[in-house]
Structure formats: C-alpha cells, structure tokens
Write a protein that holds these residues in place. Sequence first.
Motif, PDB file in Angstrom:
ATOM      1  N   ARG A   1     118.194  33.736 -47.156  1.00 37.55           N
ATOM      2  CA  ARG A   1     118.940  33.182 -46.024  1.00 37.55           C
ATOM      3  C   ARG A   1     119.923  32.106 -46.504  1.00 37.55           C
TER       4      ARG A   1
ATOM      5  N   ASN B   1     115.185  39.120 -45.854  1.00 36.52           N
ATOM      6  CA  ASN B   1     116.090  38.372 -44.967  1.00 36.52           C
ATOM      7  C   ASN B   1     117.404  38.093 -45.692  1.00 36.52           C
TER       8      ASN B   1
ATOM      9  N   SER C   1     120.192  37.148 -43.748  1.00 34.52           N
ATOM     10  CA  SER C   1     121.037  36.539 -42.715  1.00 34.52           C
ATOM     11  C   SER C   1     121.840  35.372 -43.272  1.00 34.52           C
ATOM     12  N   HIS C   2     123.100  35.290 -42.833  1.00 35.36           N
ATOM     13  CA  HIS C   2     124.015  34.193 -43.149  1.00 35.36           C
ATOM     14  C   HIS C   2     124.331  34.079 -44.646  1.00 35.36           C
TER      15      HIS C   2
ATOM     16  N   MET D   1     119.535  40.778 -40.867  1.00 34.74           N
ATOM     17  CA  MET D   1     120.924  40.403 -41.140  1.00 34.74           C
ATOM     18  C   MET D   1     121.525  39.800 -39.875  1.00 34.74           C
ATOM     19  N   CYS D   2     122.561  38.992 -40.045  1.00 35.21           N
ATOM     20  CA  CYS D   2     123.261  38.464 -38.868  1.00 35.21           C
ATOM     21  C   CYS D   2     124.523  39.290 -38.628  1.00 35.21           C
TER      22      CYS D   2
ATOM     23  N   CYS E   1     128.779  34.601 -35.291  1.00 31.79           N
ATOM     24  CA  CYS E   1     127.564  33.909 -35.717  1.00 31.79           C
ATOM     25  C   CYS E   1     127.871  32.415 -35.866  1.00 31.79           C
TER      26      CYS E   1
END
Length: 331
Positions: free
Chosen positions: A239, A263, A265-266, A295-296, A301
């Motif tokens: 992340r 993960n 995300s971002h 994921m984002c 976002c």
Amino acid sequence: MERFYGARRTQRWTLSMKSVLRSICGVMVMRSRKVPRWENMDRDILAKIFEMLNVVDITMGASRVCVTWFLVAHQKSLWKTINLANLQLADFKHPRLQNLRFESQNVIEGLHNPRRVLLEITKFSGTAPTNLFFNFYSFIEDEDLIIAFERMPNIRKLVLSQWCNISENAYQLAFSQWKNLHTLIISPHFFLKGMVKCVRVVGENCTNLTNLKLSGHVDKYLTEEIVRYLPKLKRVSMRCCVIDSVQEVSLFITCLQNLTILNLSHCVLKTLVKGSLFEESFIKIATRKIDTLIMCSKVGCRLCEDRSRALESDAFYEKHWRNDEIKELEF
C-alpha cells in the motif's frame, strides 16, 4: 406592633435558612462519604481508564500519583501492545526522560531516540508485550533493538520505523528471540539495504511469519529476497509503495505459493504501461492465482490525490502507514 412582627418574621426566616443550610451540608457530607476516592477505585476500572492513555502518560504520569495507581500500571492487560506510533515528538522530550544522544552521526533533524521510553516501559510491562510498534520518526539503533528483544521476548507483531541503523548481528540476535513473529511491517524507504538484511534474518529465524507490509520503495532486489527467504507469506501489502515495475508484483504472485491477499492500493509504478497502473491481462492472471487483489480506482481516489500534492513527503507516509485494507496489517 408592626416592628415586633417584622422582627419575628426575620428571625423565623433566619432560623429556617440555617436549618436548610444545615440539611444541605448534611446531605453533601453523606454524599461525599459515598463517593469513592480515586485511590480506592476498583483496579479493573482504573485499568480501563489507563488503556485510554499513551505509554508515556502511564509511565511518567499516572503511575506516580499514588501506590494504587502504581500497582494498576503494572497490570499485564495494559502492555500487550507497546504502541510508540501514536506518540508525538514532545512525548519523547518529556522532562522526566533523560535526553539521549544518537550513536550515529549526521542524524536527520526531527528524529528521536526511543531508548529511554523503552526502558521506562519495560519497568512496567515485563514480558507481557506481544505487539511492538515503533514511531515513524524513531531512529532505531542496535541498542534499542537489543533492549526490545531482551525485555520483550514474546513479540509476534513488529513495526519498524523507516529510520534504522541496525547491524546484521543485532537483527540476528533479535529475530532469533522472536521466533513466533507472524506479522512484520517495514519501510524500505531510505534504508533499503538494511531492510534486505532484515528480510534475510527474519526468513532464517521466523518460520511462522505469514503477514508482511512494505511501505516505501520496492525494487527487484528486495522482492527477490522476500520470495527467497519468506516463502510462507499469505498476506502482503504494498500500500502506497513506489514500485520499480510490474515484474516485482508478478514475482510475488507467481512465487509465493501460499499468497491469498495482495494489497496494491495507492501504489505508484515507476514504469507505467499505456498510462495505467496495471494492464487488464495482469489483473486477470493475478485474480486467478490469489483469492483477493486489492487496488484503488486511481481516478477520483482522494488518497492518491493527496499523494500527488505531498510530493512523496514524509508527512504523507506518516499519515497513512498505519492504515491498511488488510486487517492483520493495520496498527
């Protein structure tokens, strides 16, 4: 006659007021006897109140109020988690804590040494702690890690700060003690080589490690070492990481046979492909091999927008490093 009756009314009013005041005072005295004193409060209730305090407030403040509070401050339930992550710089400069100089030279301004806080904590915690979270701005040296593993031998979840100057020998001593470690959160942002040493030693000693979180820069060298030395990982979070290329992520997916959750995300990829973070073909392969890929959306976002404004500053990482979509990797 009017004067006489007026005087009598005044006398009666005075007497009635005196009786009222006397009765109020009596009630107040009775009530004050029923209200327990702080030092006589039930110890379990006091312990619940102490749980709302940070470690410096307990060790430097509450424990010094009276004998009862001192004894409550030793309850094991207060010390399962040693959380230095929620402390402010002012807490490390508490007037009752001796100032310590860093052993290393050229330490960046704004960092602090956690040693004195650790020493004070271990006077109360004993061997109870199972979770140890260092502060983001801690500068951890060999002596700090030695204090931690000698006095807290049962650590299972560990968060190391991004500022570490720890020798391989100190890592070896620590993780040979923490053999039951199952969750590790590290920040290979500035001390990438040091984190590689850490991964090797953890892999050699901590066979129960299944959760890993990286926060910072991830390159091929680091991912190869993780795959080699930590093959039993089930949950991995990158992340908010800066990742060199998709190859690093693919290495995790293909080589970590027990991996169930990843993960991403971002994240930021240094080598973008067709203007997107990951191609659809990659996502399809990943979702076939692992149960959950996080994921984002990137577009819209708020955290990613916050990141672009922060320009990879320490403030951005410090703000978000404690959060994670994988529950086991939050702290």
